[in-house]
Scaffold this motif. Structure first.
Motif, PDB file in Angstrom:
ATOM      1  N   SER A  50      62.326  38.984   7.489  1.00 17.59           N
ATOM      2  CA  SER A  50      61.283  39.751   6.818  1.00 17.59           C
ATOM      3  C   SER A  50      59.936  39.135   7.128  1.00 17.59           C
ATOM      4  O   SER A  50      59.852  38.018   7.617  1.00 17.59           O
TER       5      SER A  50
ATOM      6  N   HIS B  44      55.877  38.995   5.396  1.00 14.93           N
ATOM      7  CA  HIS B  44      54.936  39.387   4.340  1.00 14.93           C
ATOM      8  C   HIS B  44      53.596  38.765   4.637  1.00 14.93           C
ATOM      9  O   HIS B  44      53.469  37.553   4.724  1.00 14.93           O
TER      10      HIS B  44
ATOM     11  N   GLN C 235      52.622  48.075  -1.041  1.00 16.91           N
ATOM     12  CA  GLN C 235      53.945  47.569  -0.671  1.00 16.91           C
ATOM     13  C   GLN C 235      53.971  46.040  -0.725  1.00 16.91           C
ATOM     14  O   GLN C 235      54.987  45.441  -1.113  1.00 16.91           O
ATOM     15  N   GLN C 236      52.881  45.415  -0.355  1.00 16.24           N
ATOM     16  CA  GLN C 236      52.815  43.952  -0.453  1.00 16.24           C
ATOM     17  C   GLN C 236      52.953  43.497  -1.903  1.00 16.24           C
ATOM     18  O   GLN C 236      53.645  42.510  -2.195  1.00 16.24           O
TER      19      GLN C 236
ATOM     20  N   PHE D 175      56.530  43.968  -2.959  1.00 13.56           N
ATOM     21  CA  PHE D 175      57.337  42.922  -2.333  1.00 13.56           C
ATOM     22  C   PHE D 175      57.245  41.624  -3.131  1.00 13.56           C
ATOM     23  O   PHE D 175      58.261  40.965  -3.406  1.00 13.56           O
TER      24      PHE D 175
ATOM     25  N   ARG E 201      61.086  40.106  -3.258  1.00 12.38           N
ATOM     26  CA  ARG E 201      60.811  40.198  -1.827  1.00 12.38           C
ATOM     27  C   ARG E 201      61.500  41.417  -1.194  1.00 12.38           C
ATOM     28  O   ARG E 201      62.123  41.330  -0.145  1.00 12.38           O
ATOM     29  N   LYS E 202      61.327  42.546  -1.856  1.00 10.13           N
ATOM     30  CA  LYS E 202      61.873  43.803  -1.344  1.00 10.13           C
ATOM     31  C   LYS E 202      60.786  44.879  -1.381  1.00 10.13           C
ATOM     32  O   LYS E 202      59.997  44.949  -2.327  1.00 10.13           O
ATOM     33  N   TYR E 203      60.772  45.709  -0.355  1.00 11.63           N
ATOM     34  CA  TYR E 203      59.840  46.836  -0.304  1.00 11.63           C
ATOM     35  C   TYR E 203      60.460  48.048  -0.968  1.00 11.63           C
ATOM     36  O   TYR E 203      61.668  48.108  -1.212  1.00 11.63           O
TER      37      TYR E 203
ATOM     38  N   THR F 151      63.800  44.742   3.404  1.00  9.02           N
ATOM     39  CA  THR F 151      62.853  43.720   3.860  1.00  9.02           C
ATOM     40  C   THR F 151      62.015  44.209   5.029  1.00  9.02           C
ATOM     41  O   THR F 151      61.189  43.465   5.563  1.00  9.02           O
TER      42      THR F 151
ATOM     43  N   ASN G 124      55.423  46.957   7.631  1.00  6.72           N
ATOM     44  CA  ASN G 124      55.136  45.785   6.817  1.00  6.72           C
ATOM     45  C   ASN G 124      54.526  44.635   7.613  1.00  6.72           C
ATOM     46  O   ASN G 124      54.008  43.680   7.039  1.00  6.72           O
TER      47      ASN G 124
END
Length: 367
Positions: free
Chosen positions: A16, A18, A295-296, A299, A304-306, A338, A357
């Motif tokens: 993933s 971020h 989305q950030q 997350f 830690r998931k979109y 992710t 992302n």
């Protein structure tokens, strides 16, 4: 009411990513002001780069809005006024900036020094909407230049390419007062530049802008509080640490970070000034980047998931709902959420935008 359609496609991927950016919803909300716009008038008159705006063409060019704090209008009005003018011809983008300043000082004289360690004026340019590439030019009252190229913003993994220079850049500074003299009160310093289009061009694309085309651009002024020590200006410290600088800009970002090119203002290259306008893509682009910002936040706050649906994003009602009205949206997301890729389609203007992302962004114009 939300009109877009959704297709959720599950992919099997690992890992993933971020990016570091806005940290909370209140910051995202502050990033919703409309970008500034400015019509850049074409000129046939030769412009002498001497730090002055003596030419007749400069008298025809309108002043920009006065600079504001980088975080926007809820912050105090800058202590000193700053504004710019722009012109263009087949070879150059010209700019003239006036910075009111009672104490004009500067120390840095080496090219590509970290110029914002002095009070400075900064130019940010993104010529192409199809590329993430952008440029930065900084100058102090000594006319010392720092210039760099960014393949993409720092927050999504970009790094400054410092060995790049604006080839054949012309710049000059005029000082209405005295430089580095704390015994008097100065009036202002001004910057004049001629930025060659050929130095900002890429292979296969004409460097000269088309009439009525748009670039994204912004300007920043870094202003330090100072003390006078042994007859010299020094940046002010409190408890052994430098007092934070002020950041004053033409088009506010909403947070203290200039490296959000999607939040910069727009210039339009015109032959006659009619009225300010935006590119047709402005609304869908802003919606795409707001999806990225929100989305950030999702997350960070959801293991830690979109999210596979826009309605579940924080700030959807206030930020996204009005922007996506009439825009179709499709999201691709992997099984463990992710990774995502959003695809937006504006049927009225035949524009498609994608963003994922990683901050990878594309725009295309459909037939």
């Amino acid at each position: 009411m939300l009109k877009p359609f959704y297709i959720i496609i599950f992919l099997f991927t690992t890992g993933s990513f971020h990016a570091h950016a806005q940290q909370n919803l209140s910051q995202a909300l502050r990033m919703q002001s409309l970008p500034k716009t400015y019509p850049v008038l074409k000129t046939e008159e030769a412009i002498v780069i001497d730090g002055l705006n003596n030419e007749t063409a400069w008298a025809r060019a309108p002043w920009s809005d006065k600079f504001v704090d980088i975080e926007g209008d809820f912050k105090p009005t800058p202590r000193f006024e700053t504004k710019v003018k722009m012109l263009w011809d087949e070879n150059y983008l010209y700019l003239y900036a006036r910075l009111d300043e009672p104490h004009i000082w500067g120390t840095l004289t080496q090219h590509d020094a970290i110029i914002y360690h002095d009070n400075d004026f900064e130019v940010f340019l993104k010529p192409s909407e199809h590329q993430s590439l952008y440029y930065e030019i900084e100058v102090n009252a000594l006319n010392t230049i720092m210039d760099l190229m960014m393949a993409k913003a720092y927050r999504i993994g970009g790094e400054a390419i410092m060995h790049w220079d604006v080839k054949n850049l012309k710049s000059a500074v005029h000082i209405e007062g005295t430089l580095n003299n704390p015994n008097d009160i100065d009036s202002y310093w001004s910057v004049e530049m001629a930025i060659p289009f050929t130095s900002l061009g890429t292979f296969g694309r004409s460097p000269t802008p088309r009439v009525n085309s748009f670039w994204q651009i912004n300007f920043s002024r870094v202003q330090w509080q100072h003390i006078i020590e042994n007859g010299e200006y020094k940046r002010k410290k409190e408890n052994g640490k430098l007092v934070a600088e002020d950041n004053w800009v033409w088009s506010p970002i909403g947070i203290i970070n200039m490296h959000y090119p999607e939040r910069w203002g727009y210039i339009q290259f015109v032959e006659h000034i009619d009225k300010d306008s935006y590119p047709k893509s402005q609304t869908i682009e802003q919606a795409a980047w707001n999806i990225f910002y929100l989305q950030q936040l999702h997350f960070a706050g959801n293991n830690r998931k979109y999210s596979p649906r826009l309605e579940t994003l924080p700030g959807f009602e206030k930020i996204l709902k009005p922007q996506v009205s009439g825009i179709k949206h499709r999201i691709t997301i992997n099984k463990d959420k992710t990774f995502y890729k959003s695809e937006l389609l504006d049927p009225a203007n035949h524009i498609k935008v994608t963003i994922d992302n990683f901050g990878n962004y594309t725009i295309s114009y459909e037939q």
